[in-house]
Design an enzyme around this catalytic site. Sequence first.
Site, PDB file in Angstrom:
ATOM      1  N   THR A  18       0.824  -1.212   0.000  1.00  0.00           N
ATOM      2  CA  THR A  18       0.000   0.000   0.000  1.00  0.00           C
ATOM      3  C   THR A  18       0.856   1.258   0.000  1.00  0.00           C
ATOM      4  OG1 THR A  18      -0.265  -0.521   2.342  1.00  0.00           O
ATOM      5  CG2 THR A  18      -2.191  -0.803   0.960  1.00  0.00           C
ATOM      6  N   LYS A  82     -17.361   2.301   7.348  1.00  0.00           N
ATOM      7  CA  LYS A  82     -16.906   2.301   8.745  1.00  0.00           C
ATOM      8  C   LYS A  82     -17.228   3.659   9.378  1.00  0.00           C
ATOM      9  CE  LYS A  82     -12.749   2.265  11.588  1.00  0.00           C
ATOM     10  NZ  LYS A  82     -11.288   2.178  11.634  1.00  0.00           N
TER      11      LYS A  82
END
Lengths: 519, 472
Positions: A18, A82
């Site tokens: 990432t 979320k």
Amino acid sequence: MTAALVERQRIVILGGGTAGWMTAAALSKYLPAARFSIQVIESTQIGTVGVGEATIPHIRQFNQWIGLDETEFIRAVGATYKLAIRFSGWGEAEADYYHPFGLSGEDLNGLPFHQYWLWLRQHQQSDLKAFGDYSLAVLMAQNNRFRYPSADPREACSAFNYAFHMDATLYAQLLRRHCLARGVQWLDARVAAVHQHASGDIRALQLEDGRQLAGDLFIDCTGFAGVLIEQTLRAGYDNWQHWLPCDRALAVPSQPDPTPPVYTHALATAAGWQWRIPLQHRTGNGLVYASAYLDDAQASELLLAGLQEQALDEPRPLRFVTGRRRQSWLKNCVAIGLSSGFLEPLESTSLYLIQVAIQQLLACFPGDTVSEVERDHFNRSMELEYQRVRDFLILHYKLNHRPELFWRHCATMPIPDSLAQRLVMYRETGHLLEYRQGLFQPASWLAVMLGQGCYPERLDARLDNQRPDAVAEWLTGYQQQLQSLTHQMPLHSQALQSNQHPGSQPPAVQSLYGYRSRP
Amino acid sequence: MNMQIVILGQGLWLQVAAALVASQLRPWGVRCTAVEVPGEPEPGSVASGPELHGLCRLLGQSWQELLLKARGSFNLGTDYRDALTHQAAGAAGPARWFVPFGHLGLKSEAAEFAQGLFSYLAGQAEQGPEPYCLAALAAWQGKFAVPPANRTDLRDMLDFGLHLDRQGLCAWLRRFSERQGVRFVAADALFSAQTAQGPIASVQLAGGESLPVDFCLDCRPRTGVKSGAVMLQLFAGDPQQGPGKPCTSAERVPWGWLVRHPLANGCVWQTEFDPQVQKRDQVQAWLDGNLGALDWQLRSRQTSSPDEVWTGNCLQLGPVVETLDSPLLGAMGPLQALLVSWLDMLPNQASCPATARLFNGYWQQYREELNTYLTLHETPLETHTGRLFARLGRVPTAETDAVRPVQLMTMLYGLGLRPELPSRLLLDNEPAQVGAALAQIRRRLDTLVTNMPSHAQTLARCLDGRPAHPSY
């Protein structure tokens, strides 16, 4: 001044994952290919840690920044929404609270909401609900509801923000495709040696297949190994393990949850904590623990016993030393991601710290020479970010009354002065200061402090001449309004299905708490 | 809340503190006594920036009322002139620049606008960012209109403060405080009595009266012989000069800066010099020769301050605010910032050491940011801020509201620093596109200024008590 750079600046990113691909995506977005070449060296033989399955709302800003459509992102990485982190067993074994991406309550008569809440608590108002129950994001999380926040700060629905749970490996793959389409070069190779100029700047990477890759600016995204920043340049590392004693983790995927919660779950265990991150196609689970208090076999047993769904693999171990590279930018090398430091994923800050580093790098990007000015500025900014996140993480461990040895150690361990001062001031008056630079503001600190039973000894003196009944009535009406709003919202799973229209989401803002607070 | 607050001081600081504390704490039952002690003379004017609107909000009063009662003028920023340095350096560039409160360009949220503008200017014959700053354009042309309430874009571009007649302001604040129930007492001398544990229990006036104290705000500048570095200040009113432009003026003179605050009826000059370097006679001679015979008065400013403002149950505001009372800075900003911060964390007991420590940390940060701003007037590259700007065209993130980024950037640019590197976030933009966009912005700003009334017209309307009708 060091390292004269050539006309077409060659940027070499060592390491994918990432960190590597986020960096490549942002740099390729802003640096024209005619003047900059960007190469990512990633070995398919070296696994990635895959940090950042749980994120914070800033990820939306990053995606928007690099031109990644949110709907495409959700599909590609199996994301769920979320709104909060649910903390169970923190502070006390029975404790259960949420740290939401949103504010709790509203200021009254110029005083912060929490002062009133604490004051009513002192007056033992029977109608008083838990602090989190005055947060729309918490109510949504508890009821598994989701809708986009409103960007109009006058509306109650503007007081929260949202992030995602996602598959970090899929995210890296998505970013890689995105980068390759932008002209980023990708080399599947391993580094055999690093060549330096006499000045100490890195000149070239010697690859195992014999090729030599010269560069002007090197980005170290090699994770814990720190191949360039540490193994080559010896930047040094500040070990923070005496403040954050967990040093190992186990990660294991399990079957997906058909009704995924709209929060990350962090369950405190005897010597650490266990995470649960619901994705569309699987559930991410893991245990973070202190090896001095729990051995690996016990940890594995504990993790597997705590799964709510069937495991899909064997637990994958990870060892780490919490801390921060003393200089993230040294010579012509910038460390981004785990190579610049590690803070455990308790507050989902890994990708945020990558993102901040990329933003700072772009803001300080060197020209034909690299000067001390941009290095200093970058290093100062990153140091502050890491320290402030670190203090907030330590808070979770410090504030506890659990009986286990590990937790007793955490409750009595020394803490950094910066955190100690905040805690003492809070206990004295119930007040918390806002940072200008730094992620977690008073709303977050309060969620954890109150959630873990840390109450001030005294409150704001102005409360003395208020009428508890009148204030309690206002709070009741306010809470009922939030509940009513919550029950009008679609379920999380419905929202995931229906929010498939590109551009239908609100604009991203750089605030954890939505559209009312300053970024 | 049964709390007794005693405020000690003189002049402006006493009045600001009394009004602010009374307005915020009276509704909660706090009693305030203001003890006036003799002190040095004060300049006849006060320059404030946009923080004045915050003060008005806290007092529940309008700035129009303040302007009317203190016969002031508008303030969009500071018009700097520096012929001396530029001539000495043989520089060809302009010796004039503007440091606004409002932002550059049309949108406050436009990321990288300043960096894009600086890059563009690097390739142009014209040197300054002023044509892209509405406040600078208006100020230089002597124009001003109050932005309508529904035009947040204009309010941001024309963010303004006021110049106020100090006596008028003090009188107005005093009347306000008296309406809030503040009791004013005059005292030639006073003594504080400490309890055995340390906090001040009472203040004893020379006449024998004893004032019980829960918290004391000491707004007196340092009394007696001042130690350490001291700057001397000269100031004089000049009734002959009209309000002119809606800005403060600052001109470099051989010993520092000569500052002018325009008021509705005249103006006030202020300057400051280091007596270790410059003789007062020489300064006075220069002023007399260039400004004519005015009634100059003298006072002093200590430049080093204690690190701790809050000790026990006392805020030593005077000695610390004094150190930042330079003619180049607003006279009220630091005091207001400290008081607001203290009110935010109002102590609930005589001793709050941790709260006091954090408050003192805030003060040190605030002081550092303002001192950096002062330092870079003379030696910009000795500051981290100056070096960062010279390299990247950026300034560090501030931890307080002491100085706005736009003030730092326009000041540094005006002093001749030019960013070495263009913003990498803007490399995708073709120079021709940037030029066209900036030309469009410039036309929009020119149109806005063309349609504005003069500062004198707007001021006259406000001083007549009429609404300041905007004309855009």
